[in-house]
Design a protein around this motif. Structure first.
Motif, PDB file in Angstrom:
ATOM      1  N   GLU A   1     -12.781 -11.081  36.827  1.00 56.90           N
ATOM      2  CA  GLU A   1     -12.862 -11.311  35.369  1.00 56.90           C
ATOM      3  C   GLU A   1     -14.319 -11.789  34.999  1.00 56.90           C
ATOM      4  O   GLU A   1     -14.414 -13.257  35.183  1.00 56.90           O
TER       5      GLU A   1
ATOM      6  N   ALA B   1     -14.439 -15.355  32.927  1.00 57.25           N
ATOM      7  CA  ALA B   1     -14.104 -16.440  33.891  1.00 57.25           C
ATOM      8  C   ALA B   1     -15.028 -16.794  34.754  1.00 57.25           C
ATOM      9  O   ALA B   1     -15.277 -17.875  35.301  1.00 57.25           O
TER      10      ALA B   1
ATOM     11  N   ALA C   1     -19.351 -28.404  20.947  1.00 56.74           N
ATOM     12  CA  ALA C   1     -18.285 -27.726  20.826  1.00 56.74           C
ATOM     13  C   ALA C   1     -18.435 -26.240  19.659  1.00 56.74           C
ATOM     14  O   ALA C   1     -18.190 -25.332  19.848  1.00 56.74           O
TER      15      ALA C   1
ATOM     16  N   TYR D   1     -18.690 -22.465  20.720  1.00 58.97           N
ATOM     17  CA  TYR D   1     -17.532 -21.499  20.124  1.00 58.97           C
ATOM     18  C   TYR D   1     -18.537 -20.404  19.587  1.00 58.97           C
ATOM     19  O   TYR D   1     -18.083 -19.200  19.849  1.00 58.97           O
TER      20      TYR D   1
ATOM     21  N   ARG E   1     -19.224 -18.213  22.661  1.00 54.86           N
ATOM     22  CA  ARG E   1     -18.320 -17.463  23.379  1.00 54.86           C
ATOM     23  C   ARG E   1     -17.547 -16.313  22.275  1.00 54.86           C
ATOM     24  O   ARG E   1     -17.233 -15.280  22.523  1.00 54.86           O
ATOM     25  N   ARG E   2     -17.655 -16.743  20.953  1.00 50.41           N
ATOM     26  CA  ARG E   2     -17.224 -15.769  20.167  1.00 50.41           C
ATOM     27  C   ARG E   2     -18.115 -14.210  20.316  1.00 50.41           C
ATOM     28  O   ARG E   2     -17.520 -13.285  20.037  1.00 50.41           O
TER      29      ARG E   2
ATOM     30  N   SER F   1     -17.239 -12.499  23.276  1.00 52.75           N
ATOM     31  CA  SER F   1     -15.872 -11.469  22.977  1.00 52.75           C
ATOM     32  C   SER F   1     -16.266 -10.548  21.909  1.00 52.75           C
ATOM     33  O   SER F   1     -15.776  -9.312  22.293  1.00 52.75           O
TER      34      SER F   1
ATOM     35  N   LYS G   1      -9.791  -8.646  12.551  1.00 50.40           N
ATOM     36  CA  LYS G   1      -8.617  -8.937  13.543  1.00 50.40           C
ATOM     37  C   LYS G   1      -8.071 -10.358  13.110  1.00 50.40           C
ATOM     38  O   LYS G   1      -8.558 -11.197  12.652  1.00 50.40           O
TER      39      LYS G   1
ATOM     40  N   ARG H   1     -15.260 -24.435   8.566  1.00 53.94           N
ATOM     41  CA  ARG H   1     -15.520 -23.649   9.684  1.00 53.94           C
ATOM     42  C   ARG H   1     -14.544 -22.545   9.792  1.00 53.94           C
ATOM     43  O   ARG H   1     -13.073 -22.944   9.601  1.00 53.94           O
ATOM     44  N   THR H   2     -14.748 -21.184   9.838  1.00 50.21           N
ATOM     45  CA  THR H   2     -13.819 -20.080   9.834  1.00 50.21           C
ATOM     46  C   THR H   2     -14.135 -19.375  11.472  1.00 50.21           C
ATOM     47  O   THR H   2     -15.253 -19.005  11.701  1.00 50.21           O
ATOM     48  N   MET H   3     -12.922 -19.355  12.134  1.00 57.10           N
ATOM     49  CA  MET H   3     -13.222 -19.102  13.571  1.00 57.10           C
ATOM     50  C   MET H   3     -12.336 -17.773  13.780  1.00 57.10           C
ATOM     51  O   MET H   3     -11.040 -17.618  13.293  1.00 57.10           O
ATOM     52  N   SER H   4     -13.178 -16.814  14.809  1.00 53.84           N
ATOM     53  CA  SER H   4     -12.184 -15.622  15.209  1.00 53.84           C
ATOM     54  C   SER H   4     -12.322 -15.536  16.797  1.00 53.84           C
ATOM     55  O   SER H   4     -13.286 -16.464  17.358  1.00 53.84           O
ATOM     56  N   GLU H   5     -11.680 -14.595  17.177  1.00 55.36           N
ATOM     57  CA  GLU H   5     -11.541 -14.371  18.764  1.00 55.36           C
ATOM     58  C   GLU H   5     -10.721 -15.531  19.350  1.00 55.36           C
ATOM     59  O   GLU H   5     -11.183 -16.571  19.625  1.00 55.36           O
TER      60      GLU H   5
ATOM     61  N   ALA I   1     -10.084 -16.333  22.388  1.00 54.60           N
ATOM     62  CA  ALA I   1     -10.318 -16.926  23.595  1.00 54.60           C
ATOM     63  C   ALA I   1     -11.449 -17.894  23.217  1.00 54.60           C
ATOM     64  O   ALA I   1     -11.377 -19.293  23.760  1.00 54.60           O
ATOM     65  N   ALA I   2     -12.396 -17.764  22.280  1.00 51.25           N
ATOM     66  CA  ALA I   2     -13.273 -18.546  21.838  1.00 51.25           C
ATOM     67  C   ALA I   2     -12.674 -19.837  21.081  1.00 51.25           C
ATOM     68  O   ALA I   2     -13.188 -21.049  21.280  1.00 51.25           O
TER      69      ALA I   2
ATOM     70  N   GLU J   1     -11.077 -22.195  23.460  1.00 52.85           N
ATOM     71  CA  GLU J   1     -12.046 -22.806  24.308  1.00 52.85           C
ATOM     72  C   GLU J   1     -12.535 -24.226  23.270  1.00 52.85           C
ATOM     73  O   GLU J   1     -12.607 -25.412  23.571  1.00 52.85           O
ATOM     74  N   TYR J   2     -12.768 -23.877  22.141  1.00 54.14           N
ATOM     75  CA  TYR J   2     -13.217 -24.843  21.128  1.00 54.14           C
ATOM     76  C   TYR J   2     -12.116 -25.810  20.707  1.00 54.14           C
ATOM     77  O   TYR J   2     -12.424 -26.919  20.927  1.00 54.14           O
TER      78      TYR J   2
ATOM     79  N   GLU K   1     -12.293 -28.337  23.460  1.00 52.44           N
ATOM     80  CA  GLU K   1     -13.351 -29.214  23.734  1.00 52.44           C
ATOM     81  C   GLU K   1     -13.563 -30.045  22.530  1.00 52.44           C
ATOM     82  O   GLU K   1     -13.695 -31.304  22.575  1.00 52.44           O
ATOM     83  N   ALA K   2     -12.812 -29.790  21.386  1.00 47.68           N
ATOM     84  CA  ALA K   2     -12.810 -30.578  20.096  1.00 47.68           C
ATOM     85  C   ALA K   2     -11.687 -31.535  19.994  1.00 47.68           C
ATOM     86  O   ALA K   2     -11.676 -32.452  19.473  1.00 47.68           O
TER      87      ALA K   2
ATOM     88  N   ARG L   1      -8.659 -19.472  33.320  1.00 47.12           N
ATOM     89  CA  ARG L   1      -9.437 -18.666  32.875  1.00 47.12           C
ATOM     90  C   ARG L   1      -9.161 -17.130  33.454  1.00 47.12           C
ATOM     91  O   ARG L   1      -9.004 -16.040  32.568  1.00 47.12           O
TER      92      ARG L   1
ATOM     93  N   SER M   1      -7.355 -13.822  30.924  1.00 52.63           N
ATOM     94  CA  SER M   1      -8.049 -12.674  30.851  1.00 52.63           C
ATOM     95  C   SER M   1      -6.826 -11.646  31.493  1.00 52.63           C
ATOM     96  O   SER M   1      -6.874 -10.515  31.015  1.00 52.63           O
TER      97      SER M   1
END
Lengths: 221, 221
Positions: free
Chosen positions: A62, A65, A84, A88, A91-92, A95, B49, B58-62, B64-65, B68-69, B72-73, B91, B95
């Motif tokens: 993977e 990972a 962070a 982010y 990582r976004r 992906s 998606k 903050r506007t976040m997508s994905e 996995a990211a 992880e965020y 950390e936060a 991880r 996956s």
């Protein structure tokens, strides 16, 4: 020494190869015909995919990972920034490329044109190739937009996001499917990343039956 | 307050919902008919998606990211263990479920049986449903094997790997596609995770036209 089981044009393998090389981790490359589902290979990775990285007693699969592992175990040079929010964004984008770009572009172009022949699964489906050729334009425009606001794709420093993007684009460039004239910002970004020592092994790749175009390994393309 | 744009049965949204709830981050849920590609929604996430998480500016997508965020936060309670090796294993399994399980099982069962009707893309393709029903057995056996060696899927502590797996399985359980008699270890693991307060909102989900079976929300299933 580490050993990476890989396929030369796999963008997921290329992302890991770039991380390893950037962190100066010596690694032997072993080509794996993963689609033949050889029993030895399935023992190494029950998911039957490449990349598979062997480090000492550890066998890892993977690509996401693996890259996070390399970042934690070999922190220098950092491929994830501090903070962070910035992490982010990296990582976004990883992906974005490994998921969306992969599904819309890489699968439709590289897998249709090359993998079908290599794996013996028939001729390219022309509607897929057409979809891929259309989608890559939209993705190059998105990269152009990012690079007009930032030095690297995810921010001020080079990161895993750049390696994920360069991994896909370099595999597509091997079959001349990237129009470098579409965006000067993207071309400049690729020229910078292409000239890094970590990129050398990728530029030396050669897949029998699919000779790369002359510009592929040319730093002044 | 945080706001999550989601679809009730999406395993990627459920994974994020579980992380938010476990970390006690209050969050308003907004159902998004993402397949209609509404302009407002595409502004929030050009990838079109769900999940999309809004926190402050903050506007976040994905997913996995995002996870992880959040890790950390909002580090407590931790959903990633300490140590690069252990974190790698979490991880890898995230996956495994979001990639392999998703492609082999969730897409073939949930998306065929439910999403096609919801999105108006025709009847389920029965060969896909058959493939999914076959593949889930192999995955349940793999989980059984892991849980015979470990307390939780990735090791001694509950982690994102358990949430990723439970997100997929709970969505499939909503349409009665999980054979809980196949493995006592998997059933015990699911009973434990299902009884956590973080799981409550998921057990209360209701998709019009698809009533859940009585055992879906039953902690003693």
């Amino acid at each position: 020494m580490a050993r990476l089981f890989h396929a030369p044009l796999s963008p997921f393998c290329r992302k890991v190869r770039l991380s390893l090389a950037e962190k100066k981790i010596e690694c032997e490359l072993v080509e794996e015909r993963y689609w033949e589902k050889d029993a030895d290979f399935l023992r190494r990775n029950p998911a039957g995919k490449v990349p598979v990285l062997r480090m000492g007693e550890r066998t890892m699969s993977e690509s996401a990972a693996i890259c996070e592992y390399l970042e934690e175990a070999y922190p220098e040079p950092a491929l994830l920034p501090k903070g962070a929010d910035k992490r982010y964004e990296v990582r976004r984008l990883v992906s974005w490329f490994d998921d969306k770009f992969h599904a819309e572009v890489t699968s439709n172009l590289l897998y249709e044109r090359v993998n079908r022949k290599l794996h013996g699964t028939g001729y390219p489906i022309s509607s897929n190739v057409k979809d891929g050729a259309k989608a890559i334009k939209y993705h190059l425009d998105y990269m152009n937009w990012l690079l007009e606001h930032r030095r690297w794709l995810a921010g001020d420093t080079m990161s895993l996001a750049d390696f994920a993007a360069a991994a896909h684009l370099s595999s597509l460039d091997y079959i001349s499917d990237v129009d470098w004239n579409r965006s000067q910002s993207v071309k400049d970004w690729y020229a910078t990343i292409k000239s890094r020592p970590a990129f050398r092994s990728i530029l030396a790749d050669h897949v029998p039956g699919f000779p790369p175009p002359p510009h592929y390994a040319d730093l002044d393309f």
